[in-house]
Write a protein that holds these residues in place. Structure first.
Motif, PDB file in Angstrom:
ATOM      1  N   ASN A 188       0.832  -1.204   0.000  1.00  0.00           N
ATOM      2  CA  ASN A 188       0.000   0.000   0.000  1.00  0.00           C
ATOM      3  C   ASN A 188       0.868   1.256   0.000  1.00  0.00           C
ATOM      4  OD1 ASN A 188      -2.650   1.356   0.256  1.00  0.00           O
ATOM      5  ND2 ASN A 188      -1.883   1.953   2.277  1.00  0.00           N
ATOM      6  N   VAL A 189       1.939   1.229   0.814  1.00  0.00           N
ATOM      7  CA  VAL A 189       2.858   2.382   0.864  1.00  0.00           C
ATOM      8  C   VAL A 189       3.488   2.631  -0.512  1.00  0.00           C
ATOM      9  CG1 VAL A 189       5.068   3.178   1.780  1.00  0.00           C
ATOM     10  CG2 VAL A 189       3.378   2.179   3.325  1.00  0.00           C
ATOM     11  N   LEU A 190       3.956   1.562  -1.159  1.00  0.00           N
ATOM     12  CA  LEU A 190       4.608   1.705  -2.461  1.00  0.00           C
ATOM     13  C   LEU A 190       3.618   2.162  -3.529  1.00  0.00           C
ATOM     14  CD1 LEU A 190       6.932  -1.447  -2.411  1.00  0.00           C
ATOM     15  CD2 LEU A 190       7.567   0.932  -1.977  1.00  0.00           C
ATOM     16  N   SER A 191       2.373   1.721  -3.424  1.00  0.00           N
ATOM     17  CA  SER A 191       1.344   2.173  -4.367  1.00  0.00           C
ATOM     18  C   SER A 191       1.086   3.663  -4.193  1.00  0.00           C
ATOM     19  CB  SER A 191       0.043   1.388  -4.153  1.00  0.00           C
ATOM     20  OG  SER A 191       0.208   0.030  -4.466  1.00  0.00           O
ATOM     21  N   GLU A 192       1.014   4.115  -2.940  1.00  0.00           N
ATOM     22  CA  GLU A 192       0.780   5.535  -2.669  1.00  0.00           C
ATOM     23  C   GLU A 192       1.941   6.394  -3.163  1.00  0.00           C
ATOM     24  OE1 GLU A 192       0.039   5.804   1.504  1.00  0.00           O
ATOM     25  OE2 GLU A 192      -2.082   5.259   1.307  1.00  0.00           O
ATOM     26  N   ARG A 193       3.146   5.838  -3.074  1.00  0.00           N
ATOM     27  CA  ARG A 193       4.321   6.578  -3.551  1.00  0.00           C
ATOM     28  C   ARG A 193       4.468   6.485  -5.067  1.00  0.00           C
ATOM     29  NH1 ARG A 193       8.531   8.214  -0.148  1.00  0.00           N
ATOM     30  NH2 ARG A 193       8.075   7.936   2.066  1.00  0.00           N
ATOM     31  N   GLN A 194       3.603   5.711  -5.694  1.00  0.00           N
ATOM     32  CA  GLN A 194       3.575   5.563  -7.149  1.00  0.00           C
ATOM     33  C   GLN A 194       4.922   5.092  -7.713  1.00  0.00           C
ATOM     34  OE1 GLN A 194       1.854   9.633  -7.820  1.00  0.00           O
ATOM     35  NE2 GLN A 194       0.235   8.494  -8.891  1.00  0.00           N
ATOM     36  N   VAL A 195       5.492   4.074  -7.063  1.00  0.00           N
ATOM     37  CA  VAL A 195       6.735   3.510  -7.597  1.00  0.00           C
ATOM     38  C   VAL A 195       6.470   2.921  -8.978  1.00  0.00           C
ATOM     39  CG1 VAL A 195       7.697   3.014  -5.322  1.00  0.00           C
ATOM     40  CG2 VAL A 195       6.354   1.252  -6.493  1.00  0.00           C
ATOM     41  N   ASP A 196       7.498   2.882  -9.798  1.00  0.00           N
ATOM     42  CA  ASP A 196       7.343   2.377 -11.161  1.00  0.00           C
ATOM     43  C   ASP A 196       7.357   0.852 -11.217  1.00  0.00           C
ATOM     44  OD1 ASP A 196       7.280   4.970 -12.180  1.00  0.00           O
ATOM     45  OD2 ASP A 196       9.456   5.061 -12.308  1.00  0.00           O
ATOM     46  N   GLY A 197       7.976   0.208 -10.227  1.00  0.00           N
ATOM     47  CA  GLY A 197       8.057  -1.249 -10.236  1.00  0.00           C
ATOM     48  C   GLY A 197       8.417  -1.780  -8.863  1.00  0.00           C
ATOM     49  N   ILE A 198       8.214  -3.087  -8.691  1.00  0.00           N
ATOM     50  CA  ILE A 198       8.473  -3.728  -7.402  1.00  0.00           C
ATOM     51  C   ILE A 198       9.279  -5.011  -7.610  1.00  0.00           C
ATOM     52  CG2 ILE A 198       7.407  -4.870  -5.405  1.00  0.00           C
ATOM     53  CD1 ILE A 198       4.970  -3.090  -5.793  1.00  0.00           C
ATOM     54  N   ILE A 199      10.261  -5.244  -6.747  1.00  0.00           N
ATOM     55  CA  ILE A 199      11.002  -6.502  -6.698  1.00  0.00           C
ATOM     56  C   ILE A 199      10.698  -7.150  -5.353  1.00  0.00           C
ATOM     57  CG2 ILE A 199      13.287  -7.579  -6.655  1.00  0.00           C
ATOM     58  CD1 ILE A 199      14.274  -5.190  -8.363  1.00  0.00           C
ATOM     59  N   VAL A 200      10.247  -8.389  -5.382  1.00  0.00           N
ATOM     60  CA  VAL A 200       9.890  -9.099  -4.155  1.00  0.00           C
ATOM     61  C   VAL A 200      10.839 -10.283  -3.963  1.00  0.00           C
ATOM     62  CG1 VAL A 200       8.090 -10.318  -2.886  1.00  0.00           C
ATOM     63  CG2 VAL A 200       7.471  -8.443  -4.418  1.00  0.00           C
ATOM     64  N   CYS A 201      11.542 -10.306  -2.837  1.00  0.00           N
ATOM     65  CA  CYS A 201      12.516 -11.362  -2.556  1.00  0.00           C
ATOM     66  C   CYS A 201      11.937 -12.416  -1.613  1.00  0.00           C
ATOM     67  CB  CYS A 201      13.775 -10.780  -1.907  1.00  0.00           C
ATOM     68  SG  CYS A 201      14.612  -9.526  -2.869  1.00  0.00           S
ATOM     69  N   SER A 202      12.148 -13.693  -1.968  1.00  0.00           N
ATOM     70  CA  SER A 202      11.868 -14.828  -1.081  1.00  0.00           C
ATOM     71  C   SER A 202      10.453 -14.847  -0.513  1.00  0.00           C
ATOM     72  CB  SER A 202      12.880 -14.854   0.075  1.00  0.00           C
ATOM     73  OG  SER A 202      14.187 -14.970  -0.424  1.00  0.00           O
ATOM     74  N   LEU A 203       9.471 -14.478  -1.323  1.00  0.00           N
ATOM     75  CA  LEU A 203       8.076 -14.558  -0.902  1.00  0.00           C
ATOM     76  C   LEU A 203       7.645 -16.019  -0.833  1.00  0.00           C
ATOM     77  CD1 LEU A 203       5.229 -13.193  -0.479  1.00  0.00           C
ATOM     78  CD2 LEU A 203       4.934 -13.464  -2.939  1.00  0.00           C
ATOM     79  N   SER A 204       6.994 -16.402   0.258  1.00  0.00           N
ATOM     80  CA  SER A 204       6.492 -17.771   0.392  1.00  0.00           C
ATOM     81  C   SER A 204       5.087 -17.864  -0.191  1.00  0.00           C
ATOM     82  CB  SER A 204       6.460 -18.195   1.860  1.00  0.00           C
ATOM     83  OG  SER A 204       5.831 -19.448   1.982  1.00  0.00           O
ATOM     84  N   PRO A 205       4.841 -18.795  -1.129  1.00  0.00           N
ATOM     85  CA  PRO A 205       3.510 -18.942  -1.723  1.00  0.00           C
ATOM     86  C   PRO A 205       2.428 -19.261  -0.708  1.00  0.00           C
ATOM     87  CG  PRO A 205       5.131 -20.159  -2.987  1.00  0.00           C
ATOM     88  CD  PRO A 205       5.808 -19.705  -1.732  1.00  0.00           C
ATOM     89  N   LYS A 206       2.796 -19.889   0.409  1.00  0.00           N
ATOM     90  CA  LYS A 206       1.777 -20.266   1.387  1.00  0.00           C
ATOM     91  C   LYS A 206       1.140 -19.047   2.048  1.00  0.00           C
ATOM     92  CE  LYS A 206       4.944 -20.901   5.330  1.00  0.00           C
ATOM     93  NZ  LYS A 206       5.489 -21.871   6.298  1.00  0.00           N
ATOM     94  N   ASP A 207       1.795 -17.876   1.958  1.00  0.00           N
ATOM     95  CA  ASP A 207       1.231 -16.665   2.549  1.00  0.00           C
ATOM     96  C   ASP A 207       0.210 -15.992   1.645  1.00  0.00           C
ATOM     97  OD1 ASP A 207       2.801 -16.882   4.878  1.00  0.00           O
ATOM     98  OD2 ASP A 207       4.494 -15.949   3.864  1.00  0.00           O
ATOM     99  N   MET A 208       0.151 -16.401   0.390  1.00  0.00           N
ATOM    100  CA  MET A 208      -0.852 -15.923  -0.565  1.00  0.00           C
ATOM    101  C   MET A 208      -0.756 -14.426  -0.859  1.00  0.00           C
ATOM    102  SD  MET A 208      -2.384 -18.609  -1.498  1.00  0.00           S
ATOM    103  CE  MET A 208      -3.072 -20.202  -1.101  1.00  0.00           C
ATOM    104  N   TYR A 209       0.391 -13.809  -0.599  1.00  0.00           N
ATOM    105  CA  TYR A 209       0.517 -12.380  -0.883  1.00  0.00           C
ATOM    106  C   TYR A 209       0.733 -12.108  -2.368  1.00  0.00           C
ATOM    107  CZ  TYR A 209       0.863 -11.666   4.165  1.00  0.00           C
ATOM    108  OH  TYR A 209       0.607 -11.623   5.512  1.00  0.00           O
ATOM    109  N   ASP A 210       0.910 -13.173  -3.157  1.00  0.00           N
ATOM    110  CA  ASP A 210       1.087 -12.952  -4.589  1.00  0.00           C
ATOM    111  C   ASP A 210      -0.153 -12.293  -5.200  1.00  0.00           C
ATOM    112  OD1 ASP A 210      -0.303 -15.269  -4.042  1.00  0.00           O
ATOM    113  OD2 ASP A 210       0.703 -16.503  -5.546  1.00  0.00           O
ATOM    114  N   LYS A 211      -1.335 -12.572  -4.661  1.00  0.00           N
ATOM    115  CA  LYS A 211      -2.554 -11.922  -5.162  1.00  0.00           C
ATOM    116  C   LYS A 211      -2.527 -10.431  -4.847  1.00  0.00           C
ATOM    117  CE  LYS A 211      -7.592 -12.137  -5.281  1.00  0.00           C
ATOM    118  NZ  LYS A 211      -7.731 -10.662  -5.297  1.00  0.00           N
ATOM    119  N   ASP A 212      -2.063 -10.079  -3.651  1.00  0.00           N
ATOM    120  CA  ASP A 212      -1.954  -8.666  -3.287  1.00  0.00           C
ATOM    121  C   ASP A 212      -1.005  -7.931  -4.232  1.00  0.00           C
ATOM    122  OD1 ASP A 212      -3.619  -9.066  -1.102  1.00  0.00           O
ATOM    123  OD2 ASP A 212      -1.970  -9.523   0.242  1.00  0.00           O
TER     124      ASP A 212
END
Length: 338
Positions: A115-139
């Protein structure tokens, strides 16, 4: 304000570099249409004059902020230090700024930082070591911001990723010990149910044993966090089993060093009494005593490639192809041939 104190403008840079304002703008925004010699000349003048573009005005004009958000879990291993170095070096080379967000041990802060990065209108995001079991990929997908996954992947969404084949790398590490005459091989793994690194590294280890007709002894397989303390706890647990083993595959350099510290306290010589091969090839592996034989996971290069892929997506609107990075065994001084 005195004229000598006036902030330099883009027109001042263009005049001193003997190029047009449009050329300076293209170079500062990472666009094409100039020679390498021109780029070097302009960037030299920019540095000499101390020119800094007005980020707000640039955003209003180009609808970009030249910023990238990096989301990563609690940093417990030096692996992330290497990744971040690669990300920041490539980002700065392309005139992008980087926001680093620590999402916590279980990534529970992921929604907040997205949400913070969306508000700051970043151009792109890099996500490191996200676990699929947390289901944050949809977010992540719901932000509609270009994204690259690093050292992880999403089984549900077509988000481009960059990672090493953890199964094959662990299989190679265990096979290396077997090739050196070891058949009683313990393992210090990450979290047992971690589908990104913990599970595939364990499966690679077990597959190498099976293919060589070596029985799998669950008593000498220990799981903990990918950390120095995790390695210490796992080694203490291994020694408490009173099982014989001549070698260990540690699935993280930091864990391996933790295990080595407990081995020394117990009078166990490495590699004289016990051989160890680890995973990552961070600076820790080089600084360990003796220096660790390890699987090289090219963390710095992975960080650089993630930025390159992301910028290409940002500028073209096309998703990049996922990349499986190569690995290799770096031989040092912790494996003894039996």
């Amino acid at each position: 304000m005195n004229a000598t104190m006036k902030k330099p403008t883009i027109k001042d840079v263009a005049k001193k570099a003997s190029v047009s304002v449009a050329t300076v703008s293209r170079i500062l925004n990472g666009l094409e249409g100039y020679s390498e010699a021109t780029r070097q000349k302009v960037t030299t003048v920019v540095d000499e004059m101390g020119y800094r573009p007005n980020a707000i005005a640039r955003h209003l004009k180009t609808k970009t902020t030249l910023t990238i958000g990096v989301l990563l879990p609690k940093v417990e291993t030096t692996f992330y230090v290497e990744i971040l170095s690669g990300i920041e070096d490539m980002a700065h080379k392309n005139n992008y700024s980087v926001f680093i967000c620590n999402t916590g041990t279980s990534s529970h802060l992921m929604p907040y930082y997205l949400n913070v990065l969306s508000e700051r209108q970043v151009d792109g995001i890099i996500v490191c070591s996200l676990s699929p079991k947390d289901m944050y990929d949809k977010d992540i997908v719901d932000t509609k911001i270009p994204c690259i996954l690093l050292s992880t992947f999403s089984p549900r969404f077509p988000i481009p990723y960059i990672k090493v084949d953890d199964f094959q790398a662990s299989y190679a590490a265990t096979s290396y010990l077997i090739d050196n005459g070891h058949t009683k091989i313990a393992m210090i793994g990450g979290e047992k149910e971690d589908p990104i690194a913990g599970l595939p590294r364990s499966e690679g280890y077990m597959q190498a044993l099976k293919e060589n007709n070596i029985p799998i002894n669950e008593n000498i397989i220990k799981h903990s966090s990918f950390s120095f303390d995790g390695g210490k706890k796992s080694m203490e647990a291994l020694l408490s089993e009173n099982e014989k083993f001549t070698a260990i595959f540690a699935s993280c350099d930091d864990s391996a060093v933790g295990a080595m510290s407990i081995a020394r306290k117990n009078g166990i010589s490495i590699p004289g009494d016990l051989s160890i091969i680890s995973y990552d090839n961070t600076k820790v592996a080089e600084m360990a005593y003796p220096p660790l034989t390890t699987i090289d996971q090219p963390a710095y290069d992975m960080g650089q490639k993630s930025v390159q892929m992301l910028i290409k997506t940002i500028t073209t609107g096309k998703k990049g192809e996922s990349i499986i990075m190569p690995f290799e065994i770096i031989e040092r001084d912790t494996v003894k041939k039996l």
